[in-house]
Structures are given as structure tokens and as C-alpha cells.
Write a protein that holds these residues in place. Sequence first.
Motif, PDB file in Angstrom:
ATOM      1  N   SER A  78       0.794  -1.233   0.000  1.00  0.00           N
ATOM      2  CA  SER A  78       0.000   0.000   0.000  1.00  0.00           C
ATOM      3  C   SER A  78       0.827   1.285   0.000  1.00  0.00           C
ATOM      4  CB  SER A  78      -0.935   0.001   1.215  1.00  0.00           C
ATOM      5  OG  SER A  78      -0.184  -0.052   2.416  1.00  0.00           O
ATOM      6  N   ARG A  79       2.121   1.168  -0.076  1.00  0.00           N
ATOM      7  CA  ARG A  79       2.975   2.372  -0.032  1.00  0.00           C
ATOM      8  C   ARG A  79       3.780   2.567  -1.316  1.00  0.00           C
ATOM      9  NH1 ARG A  79       3.021   0.406   5.297  1.00  0.00           N
ATOM     10  NH2 ARG A  79       2.168   1.945   6.756  1.00  0.00           N
ATOM     11  N   ASN A  80       3.285   2.014  -2.419  1.00  0.00           N
ATOM     12  CA  ASN A  80       3.940   2.119  -3.726  1.00  0.00           C
ATOM     13  C   ASN A  80       5.326   1.491  -3.745  1.00  0.00           C
ATOM     14  OD1 ASN A  80       3.993   2.717  -6.483  1.00  0.00           O
ATOM     15  ND2 ASN A  80       5.161   4.564  -6.116  1.00  0.00           N
ATOM     16  N   GLN A  81       5.516   0.476  -2.973  1.00  0.00           N
ATOM     17  CA  GLN A  81       6.742  -0.308  -2.986  1.00  0.00           C
ATOM     18  C   GLN A  81       6.328  -1.744  -3.282  1.00  0.00           C
ATOM     19  OE1 GLN A  81      10.135   0.448  -2.481  1.00  0.00           O
ATOM     20  NE2 GLN A  81      10.368  -1.670  -3.123  1.00  0.00           N
ATOM     21  N   VAL A  82       7.009  -2.404  -4.203  1.00  0.00           N
ATOM     22  CA  VAL A  82       6.702  -3.802  -4.480  1.00  0.00           C
ATOM     23  C   VAL A  82       7.172  -4.637  -3.289  1.00  0.00           C
ATOM     24  CG1 VAL A  82       7.112  -5.775  -5.990  1.00  0.00           C
ATOM     25  CG2 VAL A  82       6.796  -3.496  -6.970  1.00  0.00           C
ATOM     26  N   VAL A  83       6.236  -5.393  -2.735  1.00  0.00           N
ATOM     27  CA  VAL A  83       6.486  -6.190  -1.539  1.00  0.00           C
ATOM     28  C   VAL A  83       5.960  -7.600  -1.788  1.00  0.00           C
ATOM     29  CG1 VAL A  83       6.058  -6.390   0.946  1.00  0.00           C
ATOM     30  CG2 VAL A  83       6.238  -4.127  -0.100  1.00  0.00           C
ATOM     31  N   VAL A  84       6.704  -8.606  -1.354  1.00  0.00           N
ATOM     32  CA  VAL A  84       6.304  -9.997  -1.519  1.00  0.00           C
ATOM     33  C   VAL A  84       6.194 -10.666  -0.154  1.00  0.00           C
ATOM     34  CG1 VAL A  84       7.329 -10.189  -3.821  1.00  0.00           C
ATOM     35  CG2 VAL A  84       8.709 -10.768  -1.814  1.00  0.00           C
ATOM     36  N   GLY A  85       5.474 -11.768  -0.129  1.00  0.00           N
ATOM     37  CA  GLY A  85       5.386 -12.554   1.086  1.00  0.00           C
ATOM     38  C   GLY A  85       6.662 -13.345   1.285  1.00  0.00           C
ATOM     39  N   GLN A  86       7.161 -13.331   2.507  1.00  0.00           N
ATOM     40  CA  GLN A  86       8.381 -14.070   2.835  1.00  0.00           C
ATOM     41  C   GLN A  86       8.048 -15.345   3.624  1.00  0.00           C
ATOM     42  OE1 GLN A  86      11.098 -12.063   5.569  1.00  0.00           O
ATOM     43  NE2 GLN A  86      12.803 -12.749   4.315  1.00  0.00           N
ATOM     44  N   HIS A  87       7.028 -15.243   4.445  1.00  0.00           N
ATOM     45  CA  HIS A  87       6.597 -16.377   5.264  1.00  0.00           C
ATOM     46  C   HIS A  87       5.180 -16.089   5.734  1.00  0.00           C
ATOM     47  CE1 HIS A  87       6.536 -19.481   8.369  1.00  0.00           C
ATOM     48  NE2 HIS A  87       6.057 -18.567   9.185  1.00  0.00           N
ATOM     49  N   HIS A 129     -15.197 -15.444  14.052  1.00  0.00           N
ATOM     50  CA  HIS A 129     -13.770 -15.496  13.722  1.00  0.00           C
ATOM     51  C   HIS A 129     -13.465 -16.913  13.232  1.00  0.00           C
ATOM     52  CE1 HIS A 129      -9.469 -14.509  15.422  1.00  0.00           C
ATOM     53  NE2 HIS A 129      -9.476 -14.575  14.110  1.00  0.00           N
ATOM     54  N   VAL A 130     -13.191 -17.074  11.927  1.00  0.00           N
ATOM     55  CA  VAL A 130     -13.002 -18.409  11.365  1.00  0.00           C
ATOM     56  C   VAL A 130     -11.546 -18.790  11.151  1.00  0.00           C
ATOM     57  CG1 VAL A 130     -15.298 -18.433  10.321  1.00  0.00           C
ATOM     58  CG2 VAL A 130     -13.337 -17.673   8.958  1.00  0.00           C
ATOM     59  N   ALA A 131     -10.655 -17.799  11.031  1.00  0.00           N
ATOM     60  CA  ALA A 131      -9.233 -18.105  10.848  1.00  0.00           C
ATOM     61  C   ALA A 131      -8.390 -16.881  11.176  1.00  0.00           C
ATOM     62  CB  ALA A 131      -8.961 -18.555   9.414  1.00  0.00           C
ATOM     63  N   GLU A 132      -7.134 -17.149  11.496  1.00  0.00           N
ATOM     64  CA  GLU A 132      -6.162 -16.091  11.773  1.00  0.00           C
ATOM     65  C   GLU A 132      -4.903 -16.391  10.960  1.00  0.00           C
ATOM     66  OE1 GLU A 132      -5.150 -12.501  13.518  1.00  0.00           O
ATOM     67  OE2 GLU A 132      -7.053 -13.540  13.752  1.00  0.00           O
ATOM     68  N   PHE A 133      -4.439 -15.408  10.227  1.00  0.00           N
ATOM     69  CA  PHE A 133      -3.302 -15.537   9.309  1.00  0.00           C
ATOM     70  C   PHE A 133      -2.257 -14.514   9.737  1.00  0.00           C
ATOM     71  CE2 PHE A 133      -1.093 -14.127   5.493  1.00  0.00           C
ATOM     72  CZ  PHE A 133      -1.095 -15.162   4.573  1.00  0.00           C
ATOM     73  N   ARG A 134      -1.008 -14.909   9.745  1.00  0.00           N
ATOM     74  CA  ARG A 134       0.086 -13.954   9.980  1.00  0.00           C
ATOM     75  C   ARG A 134       1.038 -14.053   8.804  1.00  0.00           C
ATOM     76  NH1 ARG A 134       3.346 -12.068  15.237  1.00  0.00           N
ATOM     77  NH2 ARG A 134       1.561 -10.666  15.201  1.00  0.00           N
ATOM     78  N   GLY A 135       1.352 -12.886   8.226  1.00  0.00           N
ATOM     79  CA  GLY A 135       2.249 -12.829   7.085  1.00  0.00           C
ATOM     80  C   GLY A 135       3.457 -11.965   7.368  1.00  0.00           C
ATOM     81  N   HIS A 136       4.609 -12.427   6.918  1.00  0.00           N
ATOM     82  CA  HIS A 136       5.853 -11.675   7.004  1.00  0.00           C
ATOM     83  C   HIS A 136       6.198 -11.249   5.581  1.00  0.00           C
ATOM     84  CE1 HIS A 136       7.042 -13.113  11.138  1.00  0.00           C
ATOM     85  NE2 HIS A 136       6.032 -13.913  10.831  1.00  0.00           N
ATOM     86  N   SER A 137       6.486  -9.971   5.403  1.00  0.00           N
ATOM     87  CA  SER A 137       6.733  -9.452   4.068  1.00  0.00           C
ATOM     88  C   SER A 137       8.173  -8.977   3.907  1.00  0.00           C
ATOM     89  CB  SER A 137       5.788  -8.282   3.784  1.00  0.00           C
ATOM     90  OG  SER A 137       6.123  -7.173   4.601  1.00  0.00           O
ATOM     91  N   ARG A 138       8.548  -8.824   2.652  1.00  0.00           N
ATOM     92  CA  ARG A 138       9.883  -8.316   2.314  1.00  0.00           C
ATOM     93  C   ARG A 138       9.758  -7.440   1.077  1.00  0.00           C
ATOM     94  NH1 ARG A 138      14.672  -7.815   5.013  1.00  0.00           N
ATOM     95  NH2 ARG A 138      16.428  -8.184   3.640  1.00  0.00           N
ATOM     96  N   SER A 139      10.216  -6.194   1.165  1.00  0.00           N
ATOM     97  CA  SER A 139      10.164  -5.321  -0.006  1.00  0.00           C
ATOM     98  C   SER A 139      11.302  -5.697  -0.963  1.00  0.00           C
ATOM     99  CB  SER A 139      10.259  -3.855   0.400  1.00  0.00           C
ATOM    100  OG  SER A 139      11.508  -3.570   0.969  1.00  0.00           O
ATOM    101  N   VAL A 140      10.995  -5.534  -2.251  1.00  0.00           N
ATOM    102  CA  VAL A 140      11.963  -5.817  -3.321  1.00  0.00           C
ATOM    103  C   VAL A 140      12.013  -4.581  -4.214  1.00  0.00           C
ATOM    104  CG1 VAL A 140      11.621  -8.323  -3.207  1.00  0.00           C
ATOM    105  CG2 VAL A 140      10.190  -6.960  -4.729  1.00  0.00           C
ATOM    106  N   ASN A 141      12.814  -4.639  -5.237  1.00  0.00           N
ATOM    107  CA  ASN A 141      12.919  -3.508  -6.162  1.00  0.00           C
ATOM    108  C   ASN A 141      11.621  -3.302  -6.916  1.00  0.00           C
ATOM    109  OD1 ASN A 141      15.597  -2.964  -5.500  1.00  0.00           O
ATOM    110  ND2 ASN A 141      16.382  -4.366  -7.043  1.00  0.00           N
ATOM    111  N   GLY A 142      11.274  -2.039  -7.138  1.00  0.00           N
ATOM    112  CA  GLY A 142      10.140  -1.702  -7.973  1.00  0.00           C
ATOM    113  C   GLY A 142       9.043  -0.963  -7.231  1.00  0.00           C
ATOM    114  N   THR A 143       8.226  -0.302  -8.027  1.00  0.00           N
ATOM    115  CA  THR A 143       7.059   0.431  -7.513  1.00  0.00           C
ATOM    116  C   THR A 143       5.842   0.065  -8.346  1.00  0.00           C
ATOM    117  OG1 THR A 143       7.488   2.328  -8.948  1.00  0.00           O
ATOM    118  CG2 THR A 143       8.474   2.385  -6.744  1.00  0.00           C
ATOM    119  N   HIS A 144       4.672   0.351  -7.829  1.00  0.00           N
ATOM    120  CA  HIS A 144       3.425   0.093  -8.544  1.00  0.00           C
ATOM    121  C   HIS A 144       3.051   1.242  -9.457  1.00  0.00           C
ATOM    122  CE1 HIS A 144       2.812  -3.477  -6.188  1.00  0.00           C
ATOM    123  NE2 HIS A 144       3.061  -2.770  -5.096  1.00  0.00           N
ATOM    124  N   LEU A 145       3.428   2.441  -9.053  1.00  0.00           N
ATOM    125  CA  LEU A 145       3.094   3.647  -9.792  1.00  0.00           C
ATOM    126  C   LEU A 145       4.353   4.230 -10.405  1.00  0.00           C
ATOM    127  CD1 LEU A 145       0.924   5.271  -6.977  1.00  0.00           C
ATOM    128  CD2 LEU A 145       0.127   3.823  -8.862  1.00  0.00           C
TER     129      LEU A 145
END
Length: 149
Positions: A78-87, A129-145
Motif C-alpha cells: 500500500s505504499r507504492n513499494q513492491v512487496v512480496v510474502g516471505q513467510h 472469527h473463522v481463521a487467523e493468518f500472519r504474514g511476514h513481508s519483504r520489499s523488493v525492487n520496484g514500484t506500482h506507480l
Amino acid sequence: MTDLAQMTPQQIAEASAAAMWNGDSTSQRLGMTLDHVAPGAATLSMTVTEAMSNGHGNCHGGYIFTLADSAFAFACNSRNQVVVGQHCSITYLNPVRIGDRLTAAATEISLRGRSGIYDIRITNQDGVHVAEFRGHSRSVNGTHLPVTA
């Protein structure tokens, strides 16, 4: 080109989400809707169809995971940085039935350097409440805009 200096953080979040949504055929084909996006947060929802059922007649956990993962993606990008899931991990708390309307609300817990942690709460139309998910992210090169030089 986009002059990010003239945009508010909310406008950047909305523009980044729109750019991502345009290429997100998985979320779209599963009937998800992007209900809300803000810096570090996103809410997506989806109605469970018969095609999403498992051998027990409940929603297959993979579809619940996919909804949560999509909310995670929109929140951390959401901050115009390409970010992927790490775990990521998910805990299923209650069964989900065909016809249930699920909502996945992602919240940023921590953002330090290139790494983030996000919690995603998945509820049904009754607020269960049916499920709880925790995600760890890592930013990589690139932007969306595209940005001005």
C-alpha cells in the motif's frame, strides 16, 4: 508519471491497490472484492461457492488462505513499494460453509526497513472469527506507480 509528493498516503494506497488489482486475476476470478485499503491495511471479502468445498462439505482451507493472502498482499503493497510474502501461517478456528461471506481484514503490526509483519483476521457474515493468518513481508525492487524523476 505520478508526482507522489502531491499525493496523500491514502491516495498512494488507493492508487497502488488499483494498479495491483488490474493484474490480480486470481482474486478477481474467485469473486473477491477489495472493500478497503489504507497505508498498511486492507480488507477483502469473498462468498464461498460450491466449487470451493472440500470432502466434508465445508470451504476448502486453501480458499480461506487465498483470501487472507490477498488481503495481506494489498496491505503490505500500500505504499507504492513492491512487496512480496516471505513467510506466512494460518490457523483455522471454525468451519466455513458454502454460501458464507468471508471478510479478511489485514493490519500492519510492524514495518522495519524492508521487513513487515501483518495479521489478517478472517470472519464470516455473522462476525464469527473463522481463521487467523500472519504474514511476514519483504520489499523488493520496484514500484506500482510510475514516479517522476
